[in-house]
Design an enzyme around this catalytic site. Structure first.
Site, mmCIF file in Angstrom:
data_model
loop_
_atom_site.group_PDB
_atom_site.id
_atom_site.type_symbol
_atom_site.label_atom_id
_atom_site.label_comp_id
_atom_site.label_asym_id
_atom_site.label_seq_id
_atom_site.Cartn_x
_atom_site.Cartn_y
_atom_site.Cartn_z
ATOM 1 N N ASP A 38 0.836 -1.201 0.000
ATOM 2 C CA ASP A 38 0.000 0.000 0.000
ATOM 3 C C ASP A 38 0.872 1.254 0.000
ATOM 4 O OD1 ASP A 38 -2.304 1.454 0.040
ATOM 5 O OD2 ASP A 38 -2.771 1.099 2.146
ATOM 6 N N GLY A 41 0.622 5.378 -4.466
ATOM 7 C CA GLY A 41 0.107 6.678 -4.902
ATOM 8 C C GLY A 41 0.656 7.800 -4.046
ATOM 9 N N THR A 84 -10.712 -6.706 -6.163
ATOM 10 C CA THR A 84 -11.946 -6.614 -6.959
ATOM 11 C C THR A 84 -12.522 -5.194 -6.864
ATOM 12 O OG1 THR A 84 -13.007 -7.620 -5.022
ATOM 13 C CG2 THR A 84 -12.653 -9.046 -6.903
ATOM 14 N N ASN A 86 -10.562 -2.497 -6.837
ATOM 15 C CA ASN A 86 -9.661 -1.562 -7.543
ATOM 16 C C ASN A 86 -10.153 -1.171 -8.939
ATOM 17 O OD1 ASN A 86 -6.590 -2.892 -6.065
ATOM 18 N ND2 ASN A 86 -7.792 -1.094 -5.480
ATOM 19 N N ARG A 206 1.774 -5.080 6.161
ATOM 20 C CA ARG A 206 1.050 -4.033 5.427
ATOM 21 C C ARG A 206 1.843 -2.741 5.526
ATOM 22 N NH1 ARG A 206 -5.222 -2.747 4.294
ATOM 23 N NH2 ARG A 206 -4.762 -0.969 2.984
ATOM 24 N N ARG A 212 -6.020 -2.132 8.319
ATOM 25 C CA ARG A 212 -7.199 -2.766 7.712
ATOM 26 C C ARG A 212 -6.787 -4.019 6.971
ATOM 27 N NH1 ARG A 212 -8.346 2.446 6.101
ATOM 28 N NH2 ARG A 212 -7.225 2.242 4.140
ATOM 29 N N LEU A 213 -7.748 -4.946 6.793
ATOM 30 C CA LEU A 213 -7.456 -6.132 5.970
ATOM 31 C C LEU A 213 -7.877 -5.945 4.519
ATOM 32 C CD1 LEU A 213 -8.176 -9.267 8.157
ATOM 33 C CD2 LEU A 213 -5.999 -8.371 7.358
HETATM 34 C C1 FPP Z 1 -1.254 0.221 -3.546
HETATM 35 O O1 FPP Z 1 -0.911 1.558 -3.608
HETATM 36 C C2 FPP Z 1 -0.812 -0.489 -4.716
HETATM 37 C C3 FPP Z 1 -1.608 -1.066 -5.653
HETATM 38 C C4 FPP Z 1 -3.074 -1.102 -5.641
HETATM 39 C C5 FPP Z 1 -1.028 -1.736 -6.781
HETATM 40 C C6 FPP Z 1 0.042 -2.669 -6.377
HETATM 41 C C7 FPP Z 1 0.851 -2.915 -7.542
HETATM 42 C C8 FPP Z 1 2.177 -2.893 -7.539
HETATM 43 C C9 FPP Z 1 3.084 -2.690 -6.405
HETATM 44 C C10 FPP Z 1 2.811 -3.170 -8.766
HETATM 45 C C11 FPP Z 1 2.988 -4.651 -8.763
HETATM 46 C C12 FPP Z 1 3.365 -5.060 -10.064
HETATM 47 C C13 FPP Z 1 3.345 -6.334 -10.430
HETATM 48 C C14 FPP Z 1 3.890 -6.704 -11.713
HETATM 49 C C15 FPP Z 1 2.777 -7.386 -9.608
HETATM 50 P P1 FPP Z 1 -2.070 2.614 -3.769
HETATM 51 O O2 FPP Z 1 -2.225 2.916 -5.211
HETATM 52 O O3 FPP Z 1 -3.290 2.100 -3.091
HETATM 53 O O4 FPP Z 1 -1.455 3.821 -3.019
HETATM 54 P P2 FPP Z 1 -2.242 4.927 -2.185
HETATM 55 O O5 FPP Z 1 -2.957 4.204 -1.084
HETATM 56 O O6 FPP Z 1 -1.164 5.808 -1.673
HETATM 57 O O7 FPP Z 1 -3.167 5.610 -3.144
#
Ligand code: FPP
Length: 261
Positions: A38, A41, A84, A86, A206, A212-213
């Site tokens: 996590d 972003g 699911t 996302n 995490r 959170r889960l």
């Molecule tokens: C969470 O950060 C990350 C994701 C939902 C995507 C996870 C994907 C990767 C780490 C790339 C993995 C790549 C491969 C090839 C498996 P967020 O976008 O929820 O961040 P935020 O909470 O700060 O918005």
């Protein structure tokens, strides 16, 4: 799981001040470590970059987590890459992630051969865009005979949907006469989950401080130890991995029983 002591020592050479390989009991490693990755972003935002750059940086952290797990001799590594829920993200970001999954997997296949890693997926991967699914299928086929660590990626995964699916599959087998209702206990039920045949995670990590889960492995995490770090996923390194294992090894695990003396 086999480990190469020489490679392990050199991989963890030059540690930071607060943690080193010597803090870890290599005979008491968690057999399955799972990650909720996590904060990609927020990591990007904090640097004035686009969210996509955060995901790209997240891939590097995941590669490091795979290598660290192999060096340590962890049996199973799993990571939550796309839920699911996302799909609700902006189309541009979803497209980028699907593209990133496919291109990264192709790029990393040589690493999986080299390290004898077997790939697996948790989730409804057949509903993914065709190209991504095809690459995943290729990854599964081409690593099927590898005998080292299992690396499972949760993509288009949601735990409630997984449990409902297991119930559906069980009902089908009962209807077909291949399963007796009386035989459905928690061991049998677990075989119908995406994780069937794998040990439950012993350690869940995490990143980004959330407690959170998020609909992840609700069944499988019943007795798992949690480690939450404030670090964003792209900052997660082999050293934070060691800190997580050190914390895990400091816990008294009782599985509902009494403290061992
Ligand atoms: C969470 O950060 C990350 C994701 C939902 C995507 C996870 C994907 C990767 C780490 C790339 C993995 C790549 C491969 C090839 C498996 P967020 O976008 O929820 O961040 P935020 O909470 O700060 O918005």
């Amino acid at each position: 799981m086999q480990r190469d002591e020489g490679k392990l020592r050199s991989y963890f050479a030059n540690p930071p001040e607060d943690v080193s390989l010597d803090d870890i009991d290599l005979d008491r490693l968690p057999c399955h470590v799972s990650f909720i990755m996590d904060g990609n972003g927020r990591w990007a935002q904090a640097r004035g970059l686009s969210r996509s750059k955060g995901h790209v940086a997240g891939v590097d952290s995941l590669r490091e987590a795979v290598t660290t797990s192999v060096r340590l001799g962890i049996d199973v590594l799993s990571a939550y890459a796309f839920s699911t829920e996302n799909w609700k993200r902006p189309k541009e970001e979803v497209d980028l992630l699907m593209h990133l999954f496919a291109t990264t997997l192709v790029k990393e296949l040589p690493l999986f051969y080299q390290e004898n890693v077997r790939l697996r997926f948790f989730g409804d991967i057949e509903s993914l865009p065709r190209k991504t699914y095809k690459v995943f299928e290729r990854g599964l086929n081409e690593t099927a005979s590898n005998t080292g660590m299992t690396f499972a990626l949760a993509v288009n995964y949601g735990s409630r949907a997984e449990i409902a699916r297991a119930a559906r599959l069980i009902a089908q087998d009962v209807k077909a006469g291949t399963l007796d209702t009386q035989d459905v206990d928690d061991t049998v039920f677990a075989k119908y989950l995406y994780t069937g045949g794998l040990p439950d995670p012993e350690l869940l990590v995490r990143t980004s401080g959330e407690l959170r889960l998020s609909n992840y492995l609700l069944w499988q995490l019943a007795y798992t130890e949690f480690y939450v770090t404030d670090m964003y996923w792209p900052d997660f390194s082999k050293w934070e991995y060691l800190r997580a294992i050190r914390a895990f090894q400091g816990r008294g695990r009782r599985f509902g029983g009494v403290v061992e003396s």
